[in-house]
Design a protein around this motif. Structure first.
Motif, PDB file in Angstrom:
ATOM      1  N   SER A 138       0.743  -0.886   0.466  1.00  0.00           N
ATOM      2  CA  SER A 138       0.254  -0.099   0.387  1.00  0.00           C
ATOM      3  C   SER A 138       1.055   1.300   0.526  1.00  0.00           C
ATOM      4  N   GLY A 139       0.002   2.281  -0.813  1.00  0.00           N
ATOM      5  CA  GLY A 139       1.500   4.083  -0.671  1.00  0.00           C
ATOM      6  C   GLY A 139       0.539   4.262   0.685  1.00  0.00           C
ATOM      7  N   ASN A 140      -0.435   4.789   1.512  1.00  0.00           N
ATOM      8  CA  ASN A 140      -1.161   4.482   2.047  1.00  0.00           C
ATOM      9  C   ASN A 140      -1.625   4.337   2.978  1.00  0.00           C
ATOM     10  N   LEU A 141      -2.009   2.923   4.375  1.00  0.00           N
ATOM     11  CA  LEU A 141      -2.356   2.731   5.052  1.00  0.00           C
ATOM     12  C   LEU A 141      -3.709   1.961   5.641  1.00  0.00           C
ATOM     13  N   GLU A 142      -3.023   3.448   6.358  1.00  0.00           N
ATOM     14  CA  GLU A 142      -4.701   3.777   6.656  1.00  0.00           C
ATOM     15  C   GLU A 142      -5.477   4.213   5.183  1.00  0.00           C
ATOM     16  N   ASP A 143      -5.101   5.212   4.537  1.00  0.00           N
ATOM     17  CA  ASP A 143      -5.917   5.155   3.158  1.00  0.00           C
ATOM     18  C   ASP A 143      -7.127   3.986   2.921  1.00  0.00           C
TER      19      ASP A 143
ATOM     20  N   ALA B 221       3.182  -3.779  13.757  1.00  0.00           N
ATOM     21  CA  ALA B 221       3.297  -2.751  13.342  1.00  0.00           C
ATOM     22  C   ALA B 221       4.870  -2.797  13.251  1.00  0.00           C
ATOM     23  N   SER B 222       5.817  -2.476  13.121  1.00  0.00           N
ATOM     24  CA  SER B 222       7.534  -2.782  13.587  1.00  0.00           C
ATOM     25  C   SER B 222       7.994  -1.392  13.148  1.00  0.00           C
ATOM     26  N   ALA B 223       9.259  -1.524  13.315  1.00  0.00           N
ATOM     27  CA  ALA B 223      10.487  -0.041  13.314  1.00  0.00           C
ATOM     28  C   ALA B 223      10.153   0.558  11.100  1.00  0.00           C
TER      29      ALA B 223
ATOM     30  N   PHE C 239      -1.956  -6.640   3.334  1.00  0.00           N
ATOM     31  CA  PHE C 239      -1.938  -4.893   3.552  1.00  0.00           C
ATOM     32  C   PHE C 239      -0.727  -4.419   3.421  1.00  0.00           C
ATOM     33  N   TYR C 240       0.243  -4.157   3.121  1.00  0.00           N
ATOM     34  CA  TYR C 240       1.377  -3.226   4.231  1.00  0.00           C
ATOM     35  C   TYR C 240       2.216  -1.858   3.569  1.00  0.00           C
ATOM     36  N   GLU C 241       2.550  -1.156   4.564  1.00  0.00           N
ATOM     37  CA  GLU C 241       2.939  -0.029   3.476  1.00  0.00           C
ATOM     38  C   GLU C 241       4.983  -0.106   4.338  1.00  0.00           C
ATOM     39  N   ASN C 242       6.090   0.546   3.795  1.00  0.00           N
ATOM     40  CA  ASN C 242       7.147   0.245   4.679  1.00  0.00           C
ATOM     41  C   ASN C 242       7.013   0.946   4.553  1.00  0.00           C
ATOM     42  N   LEU C 243       7.802   1.790   5.793  1.00  0.00           N
ATOM     43  CA  LEU C 243       8.121   2.717   6.839  1.00  0.00           C
ATOM     44  C   LEU C 243       9.884   3.229   6.498  1.00  0.00           C
TER      45      LEU C 243
ATOM     46  N   PRO D 289      17.883  -3.420   0.653  1.00  0.00           N
ATOM     47  CA  PRO D 289      17.491  -2.105  -0.385  1.00  0.00           C
ATOM     48  C   PRO D 289      16.118  -2.024  -0.875  1.00  0.00           C
ATOM     49  N   ALA D 290      15.120  -1.559  -1.348  1.00  0.00           N
ATOM     50  CA  ALA D 290      14.060  -1.143  -1.584  1.00  0.00           C
ATOM     51  C   ALA D 290      14.347  -1.741  -3.111  1.00  0.00           C
TER      52      ALA D 290
END
Length: 281
Positions: free
Chosen positions: A75-80, A103-105, A216-220, A226-227
């Motif tokens: 996801s680009g914006n998890l909460e949205d 959630a994690s770091a 679904f997830y969002e990378n912080l 590396p991504a």
């Protein structure tokens, strides 16, 4: 006795008239039989004959399919995206059976188990996929339970017929022993009916409502890995940045423990000196 010859005589006259055609020739009885056979002959067709009046036509059993599937996406914006997904569900007559947030770091994520009517399964999965920045995994499977479904339905029907028979026998029981035996058998039958009806209800629920697992997830932060989906050049820069940050953190760690390093060095110096003196003595 005179009536007999008269009867025979009249019969011969009738037969003679019946076997002659209007033009005075004898009729060909064999030809008449052939025409009769042609009239009654009906060409065969593949269609079944129409049901008789009052006859019940048994319908072909419909297929009973259990559908399960899932989708994992970034996801680009998890909460949205979470809000959008929850707003989608009523449109497809679906609901979230359970959900979990983690959630994690480096990452935060949602996991949802969704129940949706079977006919809406594919369209809902397509709508959810449209929310993704990148779909990591998508799967679907079908399990045909038609045989189990109708077999269980028939067994329940037979057990209920047996229950009714026991009730009739119970009314006709002549002594206490017979009553007790019939009641025991009746209780066993009712227990079996309850168990089968429970399984049948669960099976029907699984057929009517498909199960969809959504993760679904969002990378912080890209972390130490590396991504790669961000591009090779950017991934290299991120890796160099993280390497430098790691080196700085190591130096800061050394600065924090410098008193312990000095004490450790002094202690090691005197220990070696003491050991050398013992060998010299």
């Amino acid at each position: 006795m005179k009536a007999m010859p008269s009867f025979i005589h009249l019969s011969l006259i009738f037969l003679s008239i019946a076997c002659h055609s209007p033009d005075g020739r004898l009729m060909d009885l064999g030809h008449v039989d052939n025409e009769f056979e042609e009239i009654i002959e009906v060409r065969d067709t593949e269609q079944p004959p129409p049901p008789l009046e009052g006859e019940t036509v048994e319908e072909t059993p419909s297929k009973k399919i259990i559908r399960r599937g899932g989708i994992d996406f970034r996801s680009g914006n998890l909460e949205d995206d979470y809000r959008k997904l929850k707003n989608l569900l009523p449109t497809f007559q679906a609901f979230a059976e359970n959900e979990n947030q983690s959630a994690s770091a480096y990452q935060k994520a949602y996991t949802l188990t969704i129940r949706v009517p079977s006919e809406q399964f594919d369209t809902l999965m397509t709508a959810i996929s449209a929310l993704a920045v990148r779909v990591d995994n998508r799967y679907s499977n079908r399990e045909d339970v038609t045989g189990n479904y109708y077999d269980l339905q028939t067994r329940i029907k037979n057990k209920k017929a047996l229950e009714e028979r026991y009730l009739q026998l119970l009314k006709q029981a002549a002594n206490v022993k017979d009553m007790l035996d019939i009641e025991r058998a009746l209780n066993e039958t009712r227990t079996a009916i309850d168990q089968m009806e429970g399984r049948f209800a669960m099976l029907g629920n699984q057929v009517a409502l498909s199960t969809l697992q959504v993760y679904f997830y969002e990378n912080l932060s890209p972390g130490l890995t590396p991504a790669l989906d961000e591009g090779v050049g950017k991934s290299i820069l991120l890796a160099l940045k993280k390497g430098w940050q790691g080196f700085v953190l190591f130096l800061l760690w050394l600065v924090r423990i410098w008193p312990f390093l000095i004490l450790g060095g002094v202690g090691l110096f005197f220990w070696r000196r003491h050991r050398r003196n013992r060998k010299g003595g």
